[in-house]
Design an enzyme around this catalytic site. Structure first.
Site, PDB file in Angstrom:
ATOM      1  N   ASP A 277     -14.261 -43.107 -27.181  1.00  0.00           N
ATOM      2  CA  ASP A 277     -13.440 -42.095 -26.514  1.00  0.00           C
ATOM      3  C   ASP A 277     -12.087 -41.886 -27.189  1.00  0.00           C
ATOM      4  O   ASP A 277     -11.092 -41.568 -26.533  1.00  0.00           O
ATOM      5  CB  ASP A 277     -13.234 -42.459 -25.030  1.00  0.00           C
ATOM      6  CG  ASP A 277     -14.551 -42.626 -24.312  1.00  0.00           C
ATOM      7  OD1 ASP A 277     -15.503 -41.914 -24.667  1.00  0.00           O
ATOM      8  OD2 ASP A 277     -14.633 -43.478 -23.406  1.00  0.00           O
TER       9      ASP A 277
ATOM     10  N   HIS B  32     -18.699 -36.573 -25.977  1.00  0.00           N
ATOM     11  CA  HIS B  32     -17.723 -36.054 -26.943  1.00  0.00           C
ATOM     12  C   HIS B  32     -17.193 -34.707 -26.440  1.00  0.00           C
ATOM     13  O   HIS B  32     -17.944 -33.733 -26.353  1.00  0.00           O
ATOM     14  CB  HIS B  32     -18.373 -35.916 -28.329  1.00  0.00           C
ATOM     15  CG  HIS B  32     -18.837 -37.225 -28.901  1.00  0.00           C
ATOM     16  ND1 HIS B  32     -19.581 -37.335 -30.036  1.00  0.00           N
ATOM     17  CD2 HIS B  32     -18.635 -38.505 -28.474  1.00  0.00           C
ATOM     18  CE1 HIS B  32     -19.820 -38.615 -30.284  1.00  0.00           C
ATOM     19  NE2 HIS B  32     -19.262 -39.339 -29.344  1.00  0.00           N
TER      20      HIS B  32
ATOM     21  N   GLY C 178     -18.098 -40.590 -15.786  1.00  0.00           N
ATOM     22  CA  GLY C 178     -16.996 -40.261 -14.881  1.00  0.00           C
ATOM     23  C   GLY C 178     -16.226 -41.489 -14.410  1.00  0.00           C
ATOM     24  O   GLY C 178     -15.297 -41.387 -13.613  1.00  0.00           O
TER      25      GLY C 178
ATOM     26  N   SER D  79      -3.261 -35.581 -33.699  1.00  0.00           N
ATOM     27  CA  SER D  79      -3.728 -34.649 -32.669  1.00  0.00           C
ATOM     28  C   SER D  79      -2.694 -34.640 -31.546  1.00  0.00           C
ATOM     29  O   SER D  79      -2.245 -35.697 -31.111  1.00  0.00           O
ATOM     30  CB  SER D  79      -5.089 -35.113 -32.155  1.00  0.00           C
ATOM     31  OG  SER D  79      -5.447 -34.383 -31.009  1.00  0.00           O
TER      32      SER D  79
ATOM     33  N   ALA E  79     -16.404 -39.452 -20.104  1.00  0.00           N
ATOM     34  CA  ALA E  79     -16.992 -38.118 -20.275  1.00  0.00           C
ATOM     35  C   ALA E  79     -18.481 -38.131 -19.961  1.00  0.00           C
ATOM     36  O   ALA E  79     -19.112 -37.089 -19.798  1.00  0.00           O
ATOM     37  CB  ALA E  79     -16.752 -37.624 -21.704  1.00  0.00           C
TER      38      ALA E  79
ATOM     39  N   LYS F 277     -13.357 -33.906 -30.647  1.00  0.00           N
ATOM     40  CA  LYS F 277     -12.358 -32.894 -31.000  1.00  0.00           C
ATOM     41  C   LYS F 277     -12.186 -32.815 -32.515  1.00  0.00           C
ATOM     42  O   LYS F 277     -12.142 -31.722 -33.087  1.00  0.00           O
ATOM     43  CB  LYS F 277     -10.998 -33.217 -30.353  1.00  0.00           C
ATOM     44  CG  LYS F 277      -9.946 -32.289 -30.925  1.00  0.00           C
ATOM     45  CD  LYS F 277      -8.526 -32.540 -30.629  1.00  0.00           C
ATOM     46  CE  LYS F 277      -7.721 -31.793 -31.689  1.00  0.00           C
ATOM     47  NZ  LYS F 277      -6.336 -31.563 -31.342  1.00  0.00           N
TER      48      LYS F 277
ATOM     49  N   ALA G 244     -22.994 -41.431 -25.274  1.00  0.00           N
ATOM     50  CA  ALA G 244     -21.780 -40.818 -25.818  1.00  0.00           C
ATOM     51  C   ALA G 244     -21.370 -39.604 -24.985  1.00  0.00           C
ATOM     52  O   ALA G 244     -22.215 -38.937 -24.392  1.00  0.00           O
ATOM     53  CB  ALA G 244     -22.025 -40.386 -27.261  1.00  0.00           C
TER      54      ALA G 244
ATOM     55  N   ASP H 139       0.714 -37.556 -27.166  1.00  0.00           N
ATOM     56  CA  ASP H 139       1.418 -36.799 -26.119  1.00  0.00           C
ATOM     57  C   ASP H 139       1.328 -37.516 -24.772  1.00  0.00           C
ATOM     58  O   ASP H 139       2.200 -37.359 -23.914  1.00  0.00           O
ATOM     59  CB  ASP H 139       0.831 -35.374 -26.011  1.00  0.00           C
ATOM     60  CG  ASP H 139      -0.686 -35.376 -25.891  1.00  0.00           C
ATOM     61  OD1 ASP H 139      -1.342 -35.970 -26.754  1.00  0.00           O
ATOM     62  OD2 ASP H 139      -1.210 -34.802 -24.908  1.00  0.00           O
TER      63      ASP H 139
HETATM   64  P1  GDP Z   1     -14.877 -39.084 -27.979  1.00  0.00           P
HETATM   65  O1  GDP Z   1     -15.943 -39.782 -27.212  1.00  0.00           O
HETATM   66  O2  GDP Z   1     -14.280 -39.954 -29.031  1.00  0.00           O
HETATM   67  O3  GDP Z   1     -15.306 -37.755 -28.517  1.00  0.00           O
HETATM   68  O4  GDP Z   1     -13.703 -38.806 -26.934  1.00  0.00           O
HETATM   69  P2  GDP Z   1     -13.864 -38.236 -25.434  1.00  0.00           P
HETATM   70  O5  GDP Z   1     -14.156 -36.796 -25.511  1.00  0.00           O
HETATM   71  O6  GDP Z   1     -14.759 -39.094 -24.642  1.00  0.00           O
HETATM   72  O7  GDP Z   1     -12.401 -38.519 -24.880  1.00  0.00           O
HETATM   73  C1  GDP Z   1     -11.263 -38.011 -25.499  1.00  0.00           C
HETATM   74  C2  GDP Z   1     -10.512 -37.153 -24.489  1.00  0.00           C
HETATM   75  O8  GDP Z   1      -9.200 -36.903 -24.951  1.00  0.00           O
HETATM   76  C3  GDP Z   1     -11.128 -35.804 -24.243  1.00  0.00           C
HETATM   77  O9  GDP Z   1     -10.910 -35.447 -22.899  1.00  0.00           O
HETATM   78  C4  GDP Z   1     -10.337 -34.885 -25.174  1.00  0.00           C
HETATM   79  O10 GDP Z   1     -10.314 -33.541 -24.727  1.00  0.00           O
HETATM   80  C5  GDP Z   1      -8.983 -35.504 -25.104  1.00  0.00           C
HETATM   81  N1  GDP Z   1      -8.134 -35.370 -26.298  1.00  0.00           N
HETATM   82  C6  GDP Z   1      -8.488 -35.411 -27.608  1.00  0.00           C
HETATM   83  N2  GDP Z   1      -7.380 -35.349 -28.385  1.00  0.00           N
HETATM   84  C7  GDP Z   1      -6.317 -35.255 -27.555  1.00  0.00           C
HETATM   85  C8  GDP Z   1      -4.897 -35.204 -27.756  1.00  0.00           C
HETATM   86  O11 GDP Z   1      -4.395 -35.250 -28.867  1.00  0.00           O
HETATM   87  N3  GDP Z   1      -4.117 -35.142 -26.628  1.00  0.00           N
HETATM   88  C9  GDP Z   1      -4.647 -35.136 -25.383  1.00  0.00           C
HETATM   89  N4  GDP Z   1      -3.816 -35.093 -24.352  1.00  0.00           N
HETATM   90  N5  GDP Z   1      -5.967 -35.182 -25.157  1.00  0.00           N
HETATM   91  C10 GDP Z   1      -6.797 -35.273 -26.232  1.00  0.00           C
HETATM   92  P1  IMO Z   2     -18.305 -42.224 -27.025  1.00  0.00           P
HETATM   93  O1  IMO Z   2     -19.201 -41.801 -28.169  1.00  0.00           O
HETATM   94  C1  IMO Z   2     -16.905 -45.420 -24.415  1.00  0.00           C
HETATM   95  C2  IMO Z   2     -19.807 -48.547 -23.415  1.00  0.00           C
HETATM   96  C3  IMO Z   2     -20.286 -48.644 -21.974  1.00  0.00           C
HETATM   97  C4  IMO Z   2     -20.546 -50.142 -21.881  1.00  0.00           C
HETATM   98  C5  IMO Z   2     -21.111 -50.463 -23.261  1.00  0.00           C
HETATM   99  C6  IMO Z   2     -22.630 -50.528 -23.341  1.00  0.00           C
HETATM  100  O2  IMO Z   2     -18.084 -41.153 -26.027  1.00  0.00           O
HETATM  101  O3  IMO Z   2     -17.056 -42.837 -27.554  1.00  0.00           O
HETATM  102  P2  IMO Z   2     -24.536 -48.658 -23.260  1.00  0.00           P
HETATM  103  O4  IMO Z   2     -24.881 -47.680 -22.187  1.00  0.00           O
HETATM  104  O5  IMO Z   2     -24.217 -48.049 -24.578  1.00  0.00           O
HETATM  105  O6  IMO Z   2     -25.538 -49.767 -23.394  1.00  0.00           O
HETATM  106  O7  IMO Z   2     -23.186 -49.374 -22.712  1.00  0.00           O
HETATM  107  O8  IMO Z   2     -20.630 -49.455 -24.131  1.00  0.00           O
HETATM  108  N1  IMO Z   2     -19.989 -47.209 -24.038  1.00  0.00           N
HETATM  109  C7  IMO Z   2     -18.985 -46.368 -24.288  1.00  0.00           C
HETATM  110  N2  IMO Z   2     -17.666 -46.450 -23.996  1.00  0.00           N
HETATM  111  N3  IMO Z   2     -17.382 -44.362 -25.101  1.00  0.00           N
HETATM  112  C8  IMO Z   2     -18.679 -44.285 -25.443  1.00  0.00           C
HETATM  113  O9  IMO Z   2     -19.171 -43.324 -26.256  1.00  0.00           O
HETATM  114  C9  IMO Z   2     -19.559 -45.292 -24.987  1.00  0.00           C
HETATM  115  N4  IMO Z   2     -20.897 -45.496 -25.092  1.00  0.00           N
HETATM  116  C10 IMO Z   2     -21.137 -46.674 -24.522  1.00  0.00           C
HETATM  117  O10 IMO Z   2     -19.286 -48.229 -21.086  1.00  0.00           O
HETATM  118  O11 IMO Z   2     -19.334 -50.839 -21.744  1.00  0.00           O
HETATM  119 MG    MG Z   3     -16.449 -40.214 -25.226  1.00  0.00          MG
END
Ligand code: GDP
Ligand code: IMO
Ligand code: MG
Length: 443
Positions: free
Chosen positions: A13, A41, A302, A413, A299, A18, A39, A333
């Site tokens: 996360d 994203h 929840g 970012s 994401a 992004k 995941a 930020d």
């Molecule tokens: P990912 O799994 O690595 O793709 O990340 P996620 O989408 O799960 O979580 C990142 C969250 O941070 C998302 O809600 C993005 O919209 C948000 N996000 C990404 N870059 C920025 C940033 O620079 N500032 C803020 N405030 N939010 C960001």
């Molecule tokens: P993205 O790609 C954050 C975490 C779960 C749990 C552990 C194992 O959005 O960064 P699983 O269901 O994979 O066997 O769970 O890994 N986990 C994540 N945490 N971002 C993710 O993906 C994750 N995918 C799995 O919360 O602790």
């Molecule tokens: Mg994520």
């Protein structure tokens, strides 16, 4: 300089979605190499939010091919839900835009049941998985029971594999008092997916290598993060795949020389979803404030994300394990308006000072962070587009992080939208073909 790997350097996360979406115009193909619909994203385009789980985050750019490699575990139901959701938003996904490896393993209906048994069996030590059947699908792959996408192309093979699997799995379920699953019903469901999925299924190793030979550029998209990697993460509180750079080769059938540069995505603080050690976690009001400001809710599930200070040991470790060239620093930020910010520079453990990240969770659980405290920044970073306009205190924070993780920041970012980004030309030239991207300079 043709192909770039983008991966998360913390516990997931970090903002990979992004950044992948933002950089996609400089590439022809975006290829995922591991994970599944665990995941989440997030990509924002013109005020609209899209969350991608299985399909690579390049899909929002017309004409780009999105690859689902053999290193993934694919739930056909989740795949088609995602495709339908994208189509409802007007994103064209047909015309060969999605290709799936014939060696990708399928998540079957018995996998979430196995996961429930496993998680419940761990009691208080549960991993806190996403309950998507990810772990058991990878278990079956390693145990050589897996059903692969290619098996959908011969229904007699599919029927037999489901029958064999259920013979064993139903015996296990009986021990736990769980009603047996019906092989015929599962076969009907998956045979229904077969004709829909067949046009997407290919030999991905052949496809990618031929495309690269023709000069096509590939962006490799990681899911999860280094600290969730099966080998290099905080085992056993990890996911079941190789999210690190090594996973790209096994997960797509390409040689290591095809990865030309590596961009690590790093949040300006730290978050984690699920259980497991987290030395810099803020279990107080400050942590809650970070979660609220950063909208830190999973994401995929929840669930609220745990939040804490930046851990330089962890990110330096991620840079070393992957050979990361540059960092994309996201979400600074969110730290705005803090009087002071902290960076973990070492751990204190049983009277010893640890300067490199320990692998054992029982060490991490007792490790006490040693912090460097720095002044916060009151001036806004949010949506800033030029490095020069950033507050001096924030620039000092960046420099400190760079020194500690021994890697330079190539991109900052500053918000959720594509334009809320500062690409630093001097750091990215030679790494990414930047001609299609808007670049700034660091002053
Ligand atoms: P990912 O799994 O690595 O793709 O990340 P996620 O989408 O799960 O979580 C990142 C969250 O941070 C998302 O809600 C993005 O919209 C948000 N996000 C990404 N870059 C920025 C940033 O620079 N500032 C803020 N405030 N939010 C960001
Ligand atoms: P993205 O790609 C954050 C975490 C779960 C749990 C552990 C194992 O959005 O960064 P699983 O269901 O994979 O066997 O769970 O890994 N986990 C994540 N945490 N971002 C993710 O993906 C994750 N995918 C799995 O919360 O602790
Ligand atoms: Mg994520």
């Amino acid at each position: 300089m043709a192909n770039l790997l983008v991966l998360g350097t913390q516990w997931g996360d970090e903002g990979k979605g992004k950044i992948v979406d933002l950089l996609t115009p400089a590439f022809d193909i975006v290829a995922r190499y591991q994970g599944g619909h665990n995941a989440g994203h997030t990509v924002w385009v013109n005020g609209k939010k899209v969350v991608l789980h299985l399909i690579p985050s390049g899909i929002l750019h017309p004409g780009k091919t999105c690859v689902i490699g053999n290193g993934l575990v694919v739930s056909p139901g989740a795949l088609f839900r995602e495709i339908e959701d994208l189509e409802a938003r007007g994103v064209a996904v047909d015309g060969g835009r999605i290709v799936i490896s014939r060696n990708a393993h399928l998540i079957m209906p018995y996998h979430p049941v196995m996961e429930k048994i496993s998680e419940e069996g761990r009691g208080e030590k549960k991993i806190g998985t996403t309950c998507r059947g990810i772990g058991p699908a990878y278990e079956d792959k390693a145990a050589r029971w897996g059903v692969r996408a290619g098996d959908l192309l011969d229904l007699s093979v599919l029927r037999e594999k489901i029958r064999e699997n259920l013979e064993v799995k139903n015996r296990l379920f009986a021990v736990y008092g769980i009603a047996p699953l019906d092989a015929g019903k599962i076969y009907e469901e998956y045979a229904g997916y077969a004709s829909r999925m067949a046009p997407y299924i290919r030999d991905i190793s052949l496809f990618l290598n031929e495309e690269m030979k023709e000069g096509k550029r590939v962006l490799f998209e990681g899911a999860q993060g280094v600290l969730l990697d099966l080998d290099h993460g905080t085992y056993p509180f990890v996911t079941s795949s190789s999210s690190t750079a090594g996973g790209v080769c096994t997960g797509l059938g390409i040689g290591p020389k095809s990865i030309h540069s590596i961009l690590g995505i790093t949040k300006a603080y730290t978050t984690r979803v699920g259980s497991g050690p987290f030395p810099t976690e803020l279990a107080d009001e400050k942590g809650k404030k970070l979660a609220a400001r950063g909208d830190e809710f999973g994401a995929t599930t929840g669930r609220p994300r745990r939040c804490g200070w930046f851990d330089a040991l962890a990110v330096r470790y991620a840079c070393r394990v992957n050979g990361i060239d540059r960092i994309a620093l996201t979400k600074p930020d969110v730290l705005e308006e803090m009087d002071e910010v902290r960076i973990c520079t070492a751990y204190s453990y049983k009277g010893e000072v640890l300067k490199s990240f320990p692998a054992e969770p029982w060490v991490l659980e007792k490790a006490v962070p040693v912090y460097k405290t720095m002044p916060g920044w009151r001036d806004s970073v949010h949506r800033a587009r030029e490095y020069a306009s950033l507050p001096a205190a924030f620039k000092d924070y960046v420099r400190e992080i760079e020194d500690l993780i021994e890697t330079r920041v190539g991109l900052v970012s500053t918000g959720v939208e594509r334009d809320d980004t500062i690409l630093i030309e001097s750091e990215l030239t030679g790494l990414i073909d930047t001609s299609s991207l808007k670049l700034g300079e660091r002053k």
